[in-house]
Design an enzyme around this catalytic site. Structure first.
Site, PDB file in Angstrom:
ATOM      1  N   SER A 233       0.829  -1.218   0.000  1.00  0.00           N
ATOM      2  CA  SER A 233       0.000   0.000   0.000  1.00  0.00           C
ATOM      3  C   SER A 233       0.859   1.263   0.000  1.00  0.00           C
ATOM      4  CB  SER A 233      -0.962  -0.001   1.187  1.00  0.00           C
ATOM      5  OG  SER A 233      -0.302  -0.345   2.382  1.00  0.00           O
ATOM      6  N   HIS A 263      -2.034  -8.905   2.101  1.00  0.00           N
ATOM      7  CA  HIS A 263      -1.687  -7.650   2.804  1.00  0.00           C
ATOM      8  C   HIS A 263      -2.770  -7.369   3.851  1.00  0.00           C
ATOM      9  CE1 HIS A 263       0.264  -3.902   3.467  1.00  0.00           C
ATOM     10  NE2 HIS A 263      -0.095  -3.224   2.389  1.00  0.00           N
ATOM     11  N   HIS A 309       5.915 -12.869   7.324  1.00  0.00           N
ATOM     12  CA  HIS A 309       6.081 -11.465   6.927  1.00  0.00           C
ATOM     13  C   HIS A 309       7.227 -11.345   5.933  1.00  0.00           C
ATOM     14  CE1 HIS A 309       6.381  -7.086   7.182  1.00  0.00           C
ATOM     15  NE2 HIS A 309       5.123  -7.152   7.579  1.00  0.00           N
ATOM     16  N   ARG A 318       3.362  -5.198  17.125  1.00  0.00           N
ATOM     17  CA  ARG A 318       1.959  -4.740  17.085  1.00  0.00           C
ATOM     18  C   ARG A 318       1.042  -5.869  17.537  1.00  0.00           C
ATOM     19  NH1 ARG A 318       1.933  -3.043  10.937  1.00  0.00           N
ATOM     20  NH2 ARG A 318       2.885  -5.121  10.899  1.00  0.00           N
ATOM     21  N   ASP A 364      -1.867  -8.855  11.904  1.00  0.00           N
ATOM     22  CA  ASP A 364      -3.240  -9.303  11.655  1.00  0.00           C
ATOM     23  C   ASP A 364      -3.643 -10.526  12.477  1.00  0.00           C
ATOM     24  OD1 ASP A 364      -3.650  -7.300   9.698  1.00  0.00           O
ATOM     25  OD2 ASP A 364      -2.506  -8.472   8.259  1.00  0.00           O
TER      26      ASP A 364
HETATM   27  N1  CMX Z   1       1.367 -19.714   5.714  1.00  0.00           N
HETATM   28  C1  CMX Z   1       1.786 -20.590   4.763  1.00  0.00           C
HETATM   29  N2  CMX Z   1       2.822 -20.383   3.954  1.00  0.00           N
HETATM   30  C2  CMX Z   1       3.514 -19.233   4.160  1.00  0.00           C
HETATM   31  C3  CMX Z   1       3.172 -18.306   5.149  1.00  0.00           C
HETATM   32  C4  CMX Z   1       2.040 -18.565   5.933  1.00  0.00           C
HETATM   33  N3  CMX Z   1       1.604 -17.723   6.852  1.00  0.00           N
HETATM   34  N4  CMX Z   1       4.043 -17.282   5.087  1.00  0.00           N
HETATM   35  C5  CMX Z   1       4.908 -17.563   4.087  1.00  0.00           C
HETATM   36  N5  CMX Z   1       4.579 -18.750   3.531  1.00  0.00           N
HETATM   37  C6  CMX Z   1       5.181 -19.377   2.356  1.00  0.00           C
HETATM   38  C7  CMX Z   1       5.029 -18.466   1.155  1.00  0.00           C
HETATM   39  O1  CMX Z   1       3.735 -18.579   0.579  1.00  0.00           O
HETATM   40  C8  CMX Z   1       6.138 -18.953   0.261  1.00  0.00           C
HETATM   41  O2  CMX Z   1       5.694 -20.141  -0.365  1.00  0.00           O
HETATM   42  P1  CMX Z   1       6.118 -20.495  -1.896  1.00  0.00           P
HETATM   43  O3  CMX Z   1       7.592 -20.617  -1.857  1.00  0.00           O
HETATM   44  O4  CMX Z   1       5.390 -21.761  -2.162  1.00  0.00           O
HETATM   45  O5  CMX Z   1       5.645 -19.345  -2.726  1.00  0.00           O
HETATM   46  C9  CMX Z   1       7.230 -19.326   1.258  1.00  0.00           C
HETATM   47  O6  CMX Z   1       6.564 -19.516   2.527  1.00  0.00           O
HETATM   48  C10 CMX Z   1       8.279 -18.253   1.437  1.00  0.00           C
HETATM   49  O7  CMX Z   1       7.625 -17.023   1.723  1.00  0.00           O
HETATM   50  P2  CMX Z   1       8.328 -15.888   2.597  1.00  0.00           P
HETATM   51  O8  CMX Z   1       9.529 -15.439   1.844  1.00  0.00           O
HETATM   52  O9  CMX Z   1       8.524 -16.340   3.987  1.00  0.00           O
HETATM   53  O10 CMX Z   1       7.187 -14.773   2.644  1.00  0.00           O
HETATM   54  P3  CMX Z   1       6.869 -13.681   1.537  1.00  0.00           P
HETATM   55  O11 CMX Z   1       7.737 -12.509   1.805  1.00  0.00           O
HETATM   56  O12 CMX Z   1       6.862 -14.235   0.170  1.00  0.00           O
HETATM   57  O13 CMX Z   1       5.355 -13.323   1.901  1.00  0.00           O
HETATM   58  C11 CMX Z   1       3.520 -12.840   3.327  1.00  0.00           C
HETATM   59  C12 CMX Z   1       5.012 -12.603   3.059  1.00  0.00           C
HETATM   60  C13 CMX Z   1       3.088 -11.914   4.451  1.00  0.00           C
HETATM   61  C14 CMX Z   1       2.738 -12.502   2.062  1.00  0.00           C
HETATM   62  C15 CMX Z   1       3.320 -14.333   3.736  1.00  0.00           C
HETATM   63  O14 CMX Z   1       4.012 -14.586   4.930  1.00  0.00           O
HETATM   64  C16 CMX Z   1       1.871 -14.704   3.872  1.00  0.00           C
HETATM   65  O15 CMX Z   1       1.226 -15.028   2.872  1.00  0.00           O
HETATM   66  N6  CMX Z   1       1.309 -14.659   5.133  1.00  0.00           N
HETATM   67  C17 CMX Z   1      -0.088 -14.901   5.348  1.00  0.00           C
HETATM   68  C18 CMX Z   1      -0.908 -13.690   4.943  1.00  0.00           C
HETATM   69  C19 CMX Z   1      -0.728 -12.547   5.925  1.00  0.00           C
HETATM   70  O16 CMX Z   1      -0.808 -12.726   7.132  1.00  0.00           O
HETATM   71  N7  CMX Z   1      -0.504 -11.347   5.373  1.00  0.00           N
HETATM   72  C20 CMX Z   1      -0.437 -10.126   6.198  1.00  0.00           C
HETATM   73  C21 CMX Z   1       0.970  -9.554   6.303  1.00  0.00           C
HETATM   74  C22 CMX Z   1       0.947  -8.251   7.076  1.00  0.00           C
HETATM   75  C23 CMX Z   1       0.281  -7.165   6.263  1.00  0.00           C
HETATM   76  O17 CMX Z   1       0.818  -6.799   5.210  1.00  0.00           O
HETATM   77  O18 CMX Z   1      -0.796  -6.726   6.634  1.00  0.00           O
END
Ligand code: CMX
Length: 424
Positions: A233, A263, A309, A318, A364
């Site tokens: 964002s 996000h 994250h 937070r 979250d």
């Molecule tokens: N559950 C399952 N798998 C997860 C995970 C979770 N909570 N967090 C990361 N992973 C996975 C990723 O999907 C990725 O898988 P692939 O290799 O198959 O694509 C792998 O682990 C590596 O990811 P990463 O480098 O650790 O995390 P990213 O930087 O790519 O993504 C985020 C970060 C937040 C999108 C991811 O951790 C996620 O999807 N979390 C759940 C959604 C969430 O809570 N989002 C809110 C974040 C805070 C905000 O912005 O508001």
């Protein structure tokens, strides 16, 4: 006008000088390398932009102008916005002046309500919020000043005007969406003498005799305020704003990014995940049941919302602050008990799976439990609350960008063919 503008008038020339000297003396110094994996991997870890309002050291979590967010839990959003913009916390007089400034600009143009009323009844609340922000673009003072030929050095002034106008109206718009979208009855007018967050809580109209929900909203709006510059964002808002699109265009664009499930929408998804868990096991599950439930989510190809994250590598401070609030005010709440249980088990499961770089909770993971406790059960609304707060970060970043004369953003993309030619 506002003390905030006076404070910025003093700070901006100093910051301009510092940056000018830094570029002049050290502009050629390298701060980052980019690998092919990073170019395909969402530019994770690439240092290629500047944001002075806040930073997120991976092993510490959010610092707002250098102050750990955990030290701001008693502050108000007015304190936070002033801090984001100027780098200093306001004194009582300046804080009050900002509240008054926001109250004086809070009236929402009547056409906004007409636009929202014309939208389909099942529109997502985030789509309604983004639309409301966008349709107010005609109010932009930046556009008027730009069209009448303003100096580049002054861009930040009407941008601050737009920022205050927009921030002032967001609580009424967001509360109006809540009441309209979820059949809560007529809109509630703001009350004189209340602060920005108190008025927001008041206009939402939840039963709050003790004032505890208003305090929860104050905390909610402080904690979500900003998270450095590269998140979807903030970065979107910065990118759109770099074309000199005004605050309404830019914030609406940023909020569209916040509406994605990876996000800001994760807070709605997270409470949903927890309530499904509660339903399935008729209360708090055993460790074994919860472990299996988490594995089922992962094996189903889904993410566990509220965990992981892109930058953080510790429990999000937070999350810690929200959890502390919940444990102080309602330690026996069944959803809070689930949040705690999930916190015990999910990091172990994610660690065992070994994919997520950060197995710990993000912002979250716990915020929804607080809202649920106070009777706000419409979780598709939760990201709107996040948005009202995050607008402070996006807008303060925009004011600083304008003041520093940030250029249009235009990184260089390359083709896969070119990358292949580089490794031959
Ligand atoms: N559950 C399952 N798998 C997860 C995970 C979770 N909570 N967090 C990361 N992973 C996975 C990723 O999907 C990725 O898988 P692939 O290799 O198959 O694509 C792998 O682990 C590596 O990811 P990463 O480098 O650790 O995390 P990213 O930087 O790519 O993504 C985020 C970060 C937040 C999108 C991811 O951790 C996620 O999807 N979390 C759940 C959604 C969430 O809570 N989002 C809110 C974040 C805070 C905000 O912005 O508001």
């Amino acid at each position: 006008m506002a003390k905030l503008q006076n404070a910025l008038e003093k700070k901006i020339p100093v910051w301009r000088d510092e940056i000018r000297t830094l570029i002049k003396e050290h502009g050629g110094k390298k701060i980052s390398d980019v690998s092919i994996a990073q170019a395909y991997g969402g530019m994770r870890g690439v240092k290629g932009m500047v944001c002075d309002t806040s930073e997120v050291p991976p092993d510490v979590g959010l610092l707002v102008r250098g102050i750990p967010v955990g030290d701001l839990t008693k502050k108000t959003p007015e304190d936070t916005f002033y801090l984001l913009c100027t780098g200093d916390l306001p004194n009582a007089r300046d804080r009050r002046a900002l509240t008054e400034e926001l109250n004086s600009r809070a009236k929402v143009p009547s056409y906004v309500w007409k636009v929202l009323e014309a939208m389909p009844k099942n529109s997502h609340p985030m789509c309604m919020l983004d639309t409301a922000v966008l349709c107010m673009q005609r109010e932009s003072k930046f556009v008027k000043a730009y069209n009448s030929g303003m100096s580049k050095m002054d861009y930040w002034k009407p941008t601050l005007e737009d920022s205050l106008d927009l921030l002032a109206k967001l609580p009424a718009i967001a509360a109006g969406i809540y009441r309209m979208r979820f059949n809560k009855g007529k809109r509630i007018s703001p009350k004189k003498g209340l602060t920005w967050s108190e008025n927001f809580a008041h206009m939402l109209g939840l039963n709050d005799k003790s004032g505890e929900f208003a305090d929860c909203m104050r905390l909610y709006l402080v904690l979500h305020c900003d998270h450095e510059g590269g998140n979807v964002s903030a970065h979107t808002c910065h990118l759109v704003g770099s074309a000199l699109s005004d605050a309404y265009y830019s914030v609406s664009a940023g909020l569209n990014g916040l509406a994605g499930p990876l996000h800001g929408l994760a807070n709605q998804e997270c409470l949903n995940w927890i309530l499904e868990l509660k339903k399935k096991f008729k209360g708090v599950p055993t460790d074994e049941q919860l472990t299996q439930y988490a594995w089922d989510t992962l094996n189903g190809g889904k993410v566990i919302p509220g965990y992981g994250h892109a930058v953080l590598r510790v429990s999000d401070p937070r999350f810690t602050a929200f959890r502390a609030f919940g444990m102080k005010h309602f330690p026996d709440d069944p959803v809070m008990a689930l949040v705690n249980k999930v916190f015990e088990i999910v990091p172990k499961v994610l660690t065992e799976q070994g994919k997520a770089k950060n197995p710990w909770p993000n912002v979250d993971a716990g915020s929804g439990a607080l809202l649920h406790h106070y009777g706000m059960r419409e979780y598709s609304y939760y990201t709107v609350l996040f948005s009202v707060s995050r607008a402070m970060g996006m807008l303060s970043q925009m004011v600083i960008d304008r003041a520093m004369g940030s250029p249009i953003e235009r990184p260089k993309s390359v083709t896969t063919k070119w990358l292949m030619s580089q490794v031959k």
